[in-house]
Design a protein around this motif. Structure first.
Motif, PDB file in Angstrom:
ATOM      1  N   GLN A 155       0.822  -1.177  -0.078  1.00  0.00           N
ATOM      2  CA  GLN A 155       0.191   0.009   0.156  1.00  0.00           C
ATOM      3  C   GLN A 155       0.959   1.413  -0.071  1.00  0.00           C
ATOM      4  O   GLN A 155       0.592   2.252  -0.634  1.00  0.00           O
ATOM      5  CB  GLN A 155      -0.807  -0.160   1.065  1.00  0.00           C
ATOM      6  CG  GLN A 155      -1.940   1.259   1.144  1.00  0.00           C
ATOM      7  CD  GLN A 155      -2.729   0.874  -0.164  1.00  0.00           C
ATOM      8  OE1 GLN A 155      -3.535   0.022  -0.513  1.00  0.00           O
ATOM      9  NE2 GLN A 155      -2.974   2.011  -0.947  1.00  0.00           N
ATOM     10  N   HIS A 156       1.897   1.059   0.725  1.00  0.00           N
ATOM     11  CA  HIS A 156       2.918   2.316   0.837  1.00  0.00           C
ATOM     12  C   HIS A 156       3.257   2.703  -0.701  1.00  0.00           C
ATOM     13  O   HIS A 156       3.545   3.987  -1.171  1.00  0.00           O
ATOM     14  CB  HIS A 156       4.110   2.004   1.532  1.00  0.00           C
ATOM     15  CG  HIS A 156       4.120   2.130   3.057  1.00  0.00           C
ATOM     16  ND1 HIS A 156       4.734   1.416   3.788  1.00  0.00           N
ATOM     17  CD2 HIS A 156       2.876   2.488   3.802  1.00  0.00           C
ATOM     18  CE1 HIS A 156       4.314   1.397   5.098  1.00  0.00           C
ATOM     19  NE2 HIS A 156       3.113   2.097   4.977  1.00  0.00           N
ATOM     20  N   VAL A 157       3.699   1.771  -1.508  1.00  0.00           N
ATOM     21  CA  VAL A 157       4.287   1.901  -2.842  1.00  0.00           C
ATOM     22  C   VAL A 157       2.857   2.367  -3.720  1.00  0.00           C
ATOM     23  O   VAL A 157       3.149   3.119  -4.568  1.00  0.00           O
ATOM     24  CB  VAL A 157       4.568   0.219  -3.574  1.00  0.00           C
ATOM     25  CG1 VAL A 157       5.106   0.676  -5.049  1.00  0.00           C
ATOM     26  CG2 VAL A 157       5.630  -0.229  -2.713  1.00  0.00           C
ATOM     27  N   ARG A 158       1.680   1.806  -3.616  1.00  0.00           N
ATOM     28  CA  ARG A 158       0.529   2.306  -4.117  1.00  0.00           C
ATOM     29  C   ARG A 158       0.283   3.681  -4.003  1.00  0.00           C
ATOM     30  O   ARG A 158      -0.105   4.695  -4.781  1.00  0.00           O
ATOM     31  CB  ARG A 158      -0.667   1.328  -3.759  1.00  0.00           C
ATOM     32  CG  ARG A 158      -0.603   0.012  -4.400  1.00  0.00           C
ATOM     33  CD  ARG A 158      -1.834  -0.854  -4.241  1.00  0.00           C
ATOM     34  NE  ARG A 158      -1.635  -2.022  -4.397  1.00  0.00           N
ATOM     35  CZ  ARG A 158      -1.630  -3.118  -3.513  1.00  0.00           C
ATOM     36  NH1 ARG A 158      -1.935  -2.686  -2.212  1.00  0.00           N
ATOM     37  NH2 ARG A 158      -1.747  -4.186  -3.816  1.00  0.00           N
ATOM     38  N   ASP A 159       0.330   3.985  -2.539  1.00  0.00           N
ATOM     39  CA  ASP A 159       0.222   5.538  -2.494  1.00  0.00           C
ATOM     40  C   ASP A 159       1.422   6.393  -2.993  1.00  0.00           C
ATOM     41  O   ASP A 159       1.051   7.525  -3.121  1.00  0.00           O
ATOM     42  CB  ASP A 159       0.225   5.458  -0.783  1.00  0.00           C
ATOM     43  CG  ASP A 159      -0.647   5.026  -0.161  1.00  0.00           C
ATOM     44  OD1 ASP A 159      -1.787   4.643  -0.547  1.00  0.00           O
ATOM     45  OD2 ASP A 159      -0.555   4.816   1.275  1.00  0.00           O
ATOM     46  N   GLU A 160       2.315   5.908  -3.252  1.00  0.00           N
ATOM     47  CA  GLU A 160       3.432   6.774  -3.890  1.00  0.00           C
ATOM     48  C   GLU A 160       3.158   6.697  -5.310  1.00  0.00           C
ATOM     49  O   GLU A 160       3.520   7.794  -5.890  1.00  0.00           O
ATOM     50  CB  GLU A 160       5.053   6.142  -3.510  1.00  0.00           C
ATOM     51  CG  GLU A 160       5.771   7.121  -4.027  1.00  0.00           C
ATOM     52  CD  GLU A 160       6.294   7.842  -2.584  1.00  0.00           C
ATOM     53  OE1 GLU A 160       7.491   8.449  -2.606  1.00  0.00           O
ATOM     54  OE2 GLU A 160       5.549   8.191  -1.603  1.00  0.00           O
ATOM     55  N   PHE A 161       2.814   5.851  -6.006  1.00  0.00           N
ATOM     56  CA  PHE A 161       3.147   5.640  -7.470  1.00  0.00           C
ATOM     57  C   PHE A 161       1.592   5.700  -8.172  1.00  0.00           C
ATOM     58  O   PHE A 161       1.439   5.507  -9.341  1.00  0.00           O
ATOM     59  CB  PHE A 161       4.089   4.428  -8.146  1.00  0.00           C
ATOM     60  CG  PHE A 161       5.305   5.117  -7.527  1.00  0.00           C
ATOM     61  CD1 PHE A 161       6.090   5.893  -8.116  1.00  0.00           C
ATOM     62  CD2 PHE A 161       6.088   4.018  -6.738  1.00  0.00           C
ATOM     63  CE1 PHE A 161       7.412   6.229  -7.902  1.00  0.00           C
ATOM     64  CE2 PHE A 161       7.510   4.418  -6.235  1.00  0.00           C
ATOM     65  CZ  PHE A 161       8.339   5.492  -6.966  1.00  0.00           C
TER      66      PHE A 161
END
Length: 220
Positions: A155-161
């Protein structure tokens, strides 16, 4: 909380994307990485563009357990073999002199390359499958924009990209901090390893394997 299951179809799609020169975010035991085929300079440049990362900052290259490194490394000192046996797969990156097979774009123009064998089972499966259908080498810094906090969940990655990057969800990272980086390119002159970045693999752990306390970056 149990880790999400990663299907064969999801892994195949990720391998196909890497082989096609696209980016794939995947879990390791340290943090999530933003990966590309490490033998494809154009693919590696997509990492720099996505992250906003300076082009002279080298990318760590991930390899599968048991991978032959002779094609990618021009000099493999004995100490490297000892550290690999002791700590791979695991959160240890070794800086070694690279071969011509590693593009300069991956190493920031440097004559060395950082290699790591992650212990996360999803990362290992991805690397093993990519070895069958591609180079088997995945260049992958942390999957966040330059200067931001490293991601430890999908989710951190999705929030970023957002949806601009394919993400394999392998659950939360167990270590949660970046890998220890050990420079072995100056071992012949310094006679000791140099810890460039501390992490879960400590200097004392390295000493127990090599017989010598490694130097810190500010000691050389």
């Amino acid at each position: 909380m149990s880790k999400p299951a990663v299907s064969k179809a999801e892994l195949k799609a990720a391998v196909d994307a890497l082989a096609a020169g696209e980016l794939v975010a995947f879990p390791t035991e340290t943090v999530y990485g933003l990966g590309a085929d490490a033998t494809n300079a154009k693919a590696a440049l997509k990492i720099f563009a996505a992250k906003g990362r300076p082009a002279d900052h080298p990318l760590i290259v991930h390899v599968a357990k048991g991978a032959e490194l002779d094609e990618w490394v021009s000099d493999m000192p004995d100490i490297a073999e000892k550290l690999i046996v002791a700590f791979w797969p695991g959160p240890l990156t070794l800086i070694l002199k690279k071969s011509r097979a590693i593009p300069a774009a991956v190493t920031g123009g440097q004559a060395s390359v950082g290699l790591r064998c992650p212990s996360h089972p999803v990362a290992q499966k991805l690397l093993q499958e990519f070895a069958k259908h591609g180079s088997g080498l995945i260049a992958a810094p942390s999957a966040n924009r330059f200067g931001h906090v490293s991601p430890t969940t999908a989710q951190h990655v999705r929030d970023e990209f957002g949806d601009t990057v394919r993400v394999i969800d392998g659950g939360a990272c167990s270590v949660g901090i970046e890998s220890t980086i050990v420079d072995l390119t100056r071992i012949k002159t310094l006679k000791r390893a140099v810890v460039l970045r501390p992490g879960a693999i400590t200097s004392h752990m390295i000493r127990d394997v090599t017989g010598e306390m490694p130097l810190s970056a500010d000691e050389v």
